[in-house]
Design a protein around this motif. Structure first.
Motif, mmCIF file in Angstrom:
data_model
loop_
_atom_site.group_PDB
_atom_site.id
_atom_site.type_symbol
_atom_site.label_atom_id
_atom_site.label_comp_id
_atom_site.label_asym_id
_atom_site.label_seq_id
_atom_site.Cartn_x
_atom_site.Cartn_y
_atom_site.Cartn_z
ATOM 1 N N HIS A 152 0.681 -1.100 -0.068
ATOM 2 C CA HIS A 152 -0.030 0.058 -0.013
ATOM 3 C C HIS A 152 0.686 1.274 0.048
ATOM 4 C CE1 HIS A 152 -3.647 -2.222 0.098
ATOM 5 N NE2 HIS A 152 -3.120 -2.996 1.239
ATOM 6 N N ARG A 153 2.194 1.184 0.346
ATOM 7 C CA ARG A 153 2.933 2.422 0.161
ATOM 8 C C ARG A 153 3.426 2.422 -1.351
ATOM 9 N NH1 ARG A 153 5.410 0.589 4.994
ATOM 10 N NH2 ARG A 153 7.340 -0.435 3.953
ATOM 11 N N HIS A 154 3.209 1.572 -2.273
ATOM 12 C CA HIS A 154 3.674 1.670 -3.572
ATOM 13 C C HIS A 154 2.353 1.708 -4.663
ATOM 14 C CE1 HIS A 154 8.125 1.288 -2.785
ATOM 15 N NE2 HIS A 154 7.796 0.445 -1.868
ATOM 16 N N PHE A 155 1.390 1.294 -3.984
ATOM 17 C CA PHE A 155 0.301 1.426 -4.975
ATOM 18 C C PHE A 155 -0.959 1.814 -4.065
ATOM 19 C CE2 PHE A 155 2.989 -2.041 -6.084
ATOM 20 C CZ PHE A 155 3.103 -1.898 -7.423
ATOM 21 N N THR A 156 -1.897 2.285 -4.914
ATOM 22 C CA THR A 156 -3.162 3.102 -4.198
ATOM 23 C C THR A 156 -4.068 2.145 -3.499
ATOM 24 O OG1 THR A 156 -4.453 2.840 -6.169
ATOM 25 C CG2 THR A 156 -3.269 4.962 -5.753
ATOM 26 N N ASP A 157 -4.192 1.024 -4.086
ATOM 27 C CA ASP A 157 -4.890 -0.215 -3.516
ATOM 28 C C ASP A 157 -4.557 -1.510 -4.001
ATOM 29 O OD1 ASP A 157 -6.502 0.155 -5.922
ATOM 30 O OD2 ASP A 157 -7.980 1.167 -4.929
ATOM 31 N N PHE A 158 -5.227 -2.722 -3.845
ATOM 32 C CA PHE A 158 -4.928 -3.854 -4.650
ATOM 33 C C PHE A 158 -5.354 -3.812 -6.175
ATOM 34 C CE2 PHE A 158 -5.696 -8.557 -5.413
ATOM 35 C CZ PHE A 158 -4.047 -8.718 -5.167
ATOM 36 N N ASP A 159 -6.276 -2.989 -6.313
ATOM 37 C CA ASP A 159 -6.841 -3.078 -7.810
ATOM 38 C C ASP A 159 -5.703 -2.100 -8.684
ATOM 39 O OD1 ASP A 159 -9.077 -4.458 -8.793
ATOM 40 O OD2 ASP A 159 -10.328 -3.279 -7.179
ATOM 41 N N GLY A 160 -5.157 -1.177 -7.886
ATOM 42 C CA GLY A 160 -3.871 -0.210 -8.498
ATOM 43 C C GLY A 160 -2.957 -1.232 -8.491
ATOM 44 N N PHE A 161 -2.536 -2.135 -7.834
ATOM 45 C CA PHE A 161 -1.280 -2.985 -7.776
ATOM 46 C C PHE A 161 -1.507 -4.014 -9.278
ATOM 47 C CE2 PHE A 161 0.067 -7.507 -7.109
ATOM 48 C CZ PHE A 161 1.323 -7.328 -6.904
ATOM 49 N N LEU A 162 -2.778 -4.334 -9.207
ATOM 50 C CA LEU A 162 -2.966 -5.326 -10.449
ATOM 51 C C LEU A 162 -2.995 -4.554 -11.692
ATOM 52 C CD1 LEU A 162 -6.048 -7.579 -8.770
ATOM 53 C CD2 LEU A 162 -3.753 -8.246 -9.039
ATOM 54 N N THR A 163 -3.559 -3.197 -11.772
ATOM 55 C CA THR A 163 -3.249 -2.701 -12.736
ATOM 56 C C THR A 163 -1.854 -2.605 -13.250
ATOM 57 O OG1 THR A 163 -5.269 -1.266 -12.311
ATOM 58 C CG2 THR A 163 -3.762 -0.234 -13.789
ATOM 59 N N GLU A 164 -1.119 -2.169 -12.375
ATOM 60 C CA GLU A 164 0.361 -2.005 -12.608
ATOM 61 C C GLU A 164 0.984 -3.348 -13.237
ATOM 62 O OE1 GLU A 164 1.906 0.878 -13.240
ATOM 63 O OE2 GLU A 164 0.171 1.958 -12.467
ATOM 64 N N LEU A 165 0.577 -4.376 -12.484
ATOM 65 C CA LEU A 165 1.182 -5.852 -12.717
ATOM 66 C C LEU A 165 0.604 -6.074 -14.343
ATOM 67 C CD1 LEU A 165 2.260 -8.759 -12.073
ATOM 68 C CD2 LEU A 165 -0.244 -9.239 -11.298
ATOM 69 N N VAL A 166 -0.556 -5.867 -14.821
ATOM 70 C CA VAL A 166 -1.048 -5.970 -16.011
ATOM 71 C C VAL A 166 -0.290 -5.149 -17.181
ATOM 72 C CG1 VAL A 166 -2.892 -5.888 -17.592
ATOM 73 C CG2 VAL A 166 -3.113 -6.940 -15.307
ATOM 74 N N LEU A 167 -0.087 -3.838 -16.537
ATOM 75 C CA LEU A 167 0.754 -2.791 -17.575
ATOM 76 C C LEU A 167 2.114 -3.367 -17.703
ATOM 77 C CD1 LEU A 167 -0.810 0.448 -16.407
ATOM 78 C CD2 LEU A 167 -1.391 -0.580 -18.646
ATOM 79 N N ASP A 168 2.731 -3.945 -16.878
ATOM 80 C CA ASP A 168 4.086 -4.376 -16.862
ATOM 81 C C ASP A 168 4.108 -5.557 -17.776
ATOM 82 O OD1 ASP A 168 6.799 -4.652 -15.580
ATOM 83 O OD2 ASP A 168 5.972 -6.641 -15.045
#
Length: 198
Positions: free
Chosen positions: A47-63
């Motif tokens: 949560h320090r690096h991503f807004t929330d879990f969907d934010g994490f997943l969004t960045e995972l997919v973009l990666d």
């Protein structure tokens, strides 16, 4: 962090941890807790690096989409037959982690909304992969290795759909099974059997 794990690249460590969870346990078990536990870090790190879990997943997919862009360059430079090049691309594109991420994208409305807002294809990952295959087929058509009248806009999603079904039904699908699908679909678009099949 209670584990004492140094985070030199926290995002990459979390993405790699998510991939391991997906590979071992499947998309239904991917949670913020499972990711941070797998990475060996406190839950707050995500949560320090991503807004929330969907934010994490969004960045995972973009990666992953960035990886597709890199693969597209490799595919354009490939020296094998059309069928071999497509087979290799499809096997790599539908490896188990990628299939699991596609399942996540389909299942999570908010994730799809955020990805579309970021400018991805309507069906993220699948759309980008289809575009990559279409671009490759256009280059091979221009080079005369598939028929000049090959309908690339139909052939590319057909190849993607057929390969995706193979890997969804059986995660350890052999490359030979994918090659059979590829050669079957290419057979009506061959400029010369030698270039497509060998």
């Amino acid at each position: 962090m209670p584990t004492g794990v140094a985070l030199h690249d926290a995002r990459r460590q979390l993405f790699d941890a998510a991939a391991r969870v997906l590979l071992r346990d499947g998309p239904s078990e991917l949670t913020s807790r499972s990711v941070t536990t797998e990475a060996g870090v406190a839950k707050g790190v995500l949560h320090r690096h991503f807004t929330d879990f969907d934010g994490f997943l969004t960045e995972l997919v973009l990666d992953r989409i960035t990886q597709i862009e890199a693969q597209a360059a490799d595919l354009r430079d490939a020296t094998g037959s059309v069928a071999d090049n497509l087979t290799n691309a499809l096997v790599k594109g539908f490896e188990p982690v990628m299939v699991s991420i596609i399942v996540l994208v389909i299942a999570r409305d908010e994730l799809r909304r955020r990805l579309r807002a970021a400018g991805t294809a309507h069906l993220p990952l699948v759309g980008e992969y289809t575009a990559m295959i279409a671009d490759y087929l256009r280059s091979e058509r221009a080079a005369g290795r598939i028929a000049a009248d090959a309908d690339v806009e139909t052939l590319a999603p057909t190849l993607i759909g057929a390969a995706h079904l193979k890997f969804t039904e059986k995660s350890d699908t052999a490359p030979e099974a994918v090659h059979k699908v590829v050669t079957s679909l290419l057979s009506g678009n061959a400029a010369g059997t030698r270039d497509v099949d060998h």
